[in-house]
Design an enzyme around this catalytic site. Structure first.
Site, PDB file in Angstrom:
ATOM      1  N   LYS A 127     -32.042 -22.738  35.580  1.00 50.22           N
ATOM      2  CA  LYS A 127     -32.540 -21.727  36.514  1.00 50.22           C
ATOM      3  C   LYS A 127     -31.538 -21.532  37.644  1.00 50.22           C
ATOM      4  O   LYS A 127     -30.782 -22.452  37.962  1.00 50.22           O
ATOM      5  CB  LYS A 127     -33.866 -22.197  37.134  1.00 50.22           C
ATOM      6  CG  LYS A 127     -35.055 -22.122  36.195  1.00 50.22           C
ATOM      7  CD  LYS A 127     -36.330 -22.514  36.902  1.00 50.22           C
ATOM      8  CE  LYS A 127     -37.522 -22.439  35.973  1.00 50.22           C
ATOM      9  NZ  LYS A 127     -37.832 -21.075  35.515  1.00 50.22           N
ATOM     10  N   ARG A 148     -44.476 -23.337  26.701  1.00 50.00           N
ATOM     11  CA  ARG A 148     -45.132 -23.016  25.433  1.00 50.00           C
ATOM     12  C   ARG A 148     -44.835 -24.070  24.378  1.00 50.00           C
ATOM     13  O   ARG A 148     -45.620 -24.285  23.459  1.00 50.00           O
ATOM     14  CB  ARG A 148     -44.736 -21.608  24.975  1.00 50.00           C
ATOM     15  CG  ARG A 148     -43.277 -21.407  24.726  1.00 50.00           C
ATOM     16  CD  ARG A 148     -42.867 -19.950  24.779  1.00 50.00           C
ATOM     17  NE  ARG A 148     -42.839 -19.435  26.151  1.00 50.00           N
ATOM     18  CZ  ARG A 148     -42.617 -18.165  26.470  1.00 50.00           C
ATOM     19  NH1 ARG A 148     -42.418 -17.265  25.520  1.00 50.00           N
ATOM     20  NH2 ARG A 148     -42.600 -17.794  27.717  1.00 50.00           N
TER      21      ARG A 148
END
Ligand code: BES
Ligand code: MN
Ligand code: ZN
Length: 502
Positions: free
Chosen positions: A275, A349
């Site tokens: 990130k 996920r």
């Protein structure tokens, strides 16, 4: 930490007013006419009228108007919080107002206060009493654990003037919920260096022991034996190993379990798909789903909700260490499906794929997962509304309604065929990221998780990517970790139990 409040109920307003250094008044527009019923002294009534006259919209929900009076030799603070008008005046409006009032009260640092609201003089308004107490507990929450010179907190006894029936029970319920949400906020606010998967597991064990819950913790070896390749892949870039934590609350005998499954990424650096530096620290909140699940099962046990609950916390730290998974890797989830890891930052996920499978394998009758899954949910719904992706519209509607009652907003998003197709892979069964061309990132993220839930099971996914943390306190929601979703899940246990869906 809870807000150093001791709440109690009293029917004797005059006696209570005498000792108090602060008076909190919760008023909606229609309540103003009933102010006289509160037996306030003329002096106080005059000050209240002046405050109301000074403000443009004193009844706006959460609007605080305050002043101080010299009564004898002592200063008395008057804090009025607006609770709306007409149809707005629901318990949740009073909960918001109470949250604002609690912060205003904390600023005054007094040891005795009294809270009055004309609506509480009606014996039937017990839900309002519960909401107000909940709002007070949650409003002035603060996280000061790591301040070496934290100011000594002032404990304030607040007498709530009410004629409500079952007042003590309402206050107890509010305390249980207040404590659960505060626990969740504490966990969310803990920085990544203090709270990793193992620490979260130890904490969960402690919560379980205190509440008579069973708690099983699967470590790396146990996860390997089960074939949880997706969760393990996320954890392999960190020196701190992943954990799958499963707690059980049995409040309904042999009825099947409802599973709450939470994303517990104790820090999300993005992994090798790193990130950007700006605001990366906010990703210590990436275990908010797991924390909410823990808070909900704790509260359900304390409230003795007649339901069977399985709480699964899927925990890992997403780091770019030497052993980290690479973009392009293909991993095999516990149910046998293969996943191409297009982006290591779409890790939530992956950890949830194995966790919902685990919940189904344990025999859950329905599954609700909750996760700070996407930034895309902020684009879709902003920072006040959680997203719902579901295969079962009934379950989604029940969650939305539970949220409405709890004071948390949710919105269900559609699951159109093109987005269902977008997560299918060529070299592997599924892709963990679709790239930016198809859009609908919140939806594809949810649908990916749903691919690991057996078709016959009702399932809903809650995306709290926008709502788990806040830059500024408002209403009963504090700055930093909000605990969003906890109250909705608690309410959902009660509504499911009431429907006999256990
Ligand atoms: N934890 C983040 C989601 C997130 C990001 C929540 C920012 C709140 C604010 C999640 O793991 C993530 O990184 N999601 C990616 C998914 C993408 C790579 C498909 C995202 O939303 O950008
Ligand atoms: Mn991520
Ligand atoms: Zn994440």
């Amino acid at each position: 930490m809870l807000n150093n409040l001791n709440l109690s109920n009293t029917e004797k307003e005059r006696a209570a007013y005498g000792e108090a250094r602060a008076l909190v008044l919760l008023l909606c527009k229609e309540c103003e006419a009933a102010l006289s019923k509160l037996e306030l002294s003329d002096e106080v009534l005059q000050a209240v009228s002046a405050l109301l006259a000074e403000s443009d919209e004193p009844f706006e929900i959460g609007k605080v108007s305050a002043c101080s009076l010299l009564c004898g030799s002592k200063l008395r603070h008057i804090i009025i919080a607006g609770c709306g008008s007409g149809r707005e005046c629901k318990p949740t409006a009073f909960k918001q107002a109470a949250g604002e009032a609690a912060r205003a009260l904390a600023a005054k640092k007094c040891e005795r206060a009294v809270l009055a609201a004309p609506i509480l003089l009606n014996p039937k308004r017990t839900p309002y009493l519960e909401a107000i107490a909940e709002g007070l507990y949650l409003g002035a929450y603060s996280f000061t654990l790591y301040k070496s010179k934290a100011e000594a907190p002032v404990t304030c006894d607040v007498k709530i003037v009410s004629a409500c029936t079952a007042a003590d029970l309402a206050l107890k319920r509010a305390l249980v919920k207040g404590q659960a949400v505060s626990m969740v906020r504490d966990l969310v606010n803990e920085p990544g260096n203090k709270l990793g998967p193992e620490e979260l597991a130890d904490f969960a064990k402690q919560v379980a022991a205190e509440n008579g819950l069973s708690c099983e913790v699967l470590d790396r070896e146990a996860l390997k034996d089960l074939g949880c390749g997706a969760l393990l892949a996320v954890g392999q870039g960190s020196v701190r190993e992943p954990r799958l934590i499963a707690l059980r609350y049995r409040g309904a005998g042999d009825a099947p379990y409802t599973a709450f499954v939470g994303k517990g990424i104790t820090f999300d650096s993005g992994g090798l798909s790193l990130k950007p530096a700006a605001n990366m620290g906010e990703m210590k909140d990436d275990m908010s789903g797991a924390a909410a699940v823990l808070g909900a099962v704790k509260a359900a046990a304390e409230l003795q909700v007649p339901i069977n609950l399985l709480a699964v916390l899927s925990c890992a730290e997403n780091m770019p260490g030497g052993g980290a998974q690479r973009p392009g890797d293909i991993v095999t989830a516990a149910d046998g499906q293969t996943i191409e890891v297009v982006n290591t930052d779409a890790e939530g996920r992956l950890v949830l794929a194995d966790a919902v499978w685990y919940a189904a394998k344990q025999g859950a009758a329905r599954i609700v997962d909750i996760a700070t899954l996407t930034g895309a949910v902020i684009t879709a719904l902003g920072k006040e509304t959680g997203g719902i992706i579901a295969c079962d519209d009934g379950l989604a509607a029940a969650i939305k309604e539970a949220g409405r009652l709890a004071g948390e907003l949710w919105w269900q998003l559609p699951t159109p065929p093109d987005l269902r197709k977008a997560i299918k892979g060529e070299e592997a069964d599924l892709l963990n990221s679709t790239g930016s061309t198809v859009g609908g990132g919140c939806i594809t993220g949810g649908l990916f998780i749903g691919s690991f839930v057996p078709k016959e099971l009702p399932w809903a996914h809650l995306d709290i990517g926008g709502t788990a943390s806040r830059a500024k306190a408002a209403g009963f929601v504090s700055k930093g970790g909000t605990g969003f979703g906890t109250l909705t899940l608690i309410k959902l246990t009660e509504t499911l139990a009431a429907e006999g869906q256990r």
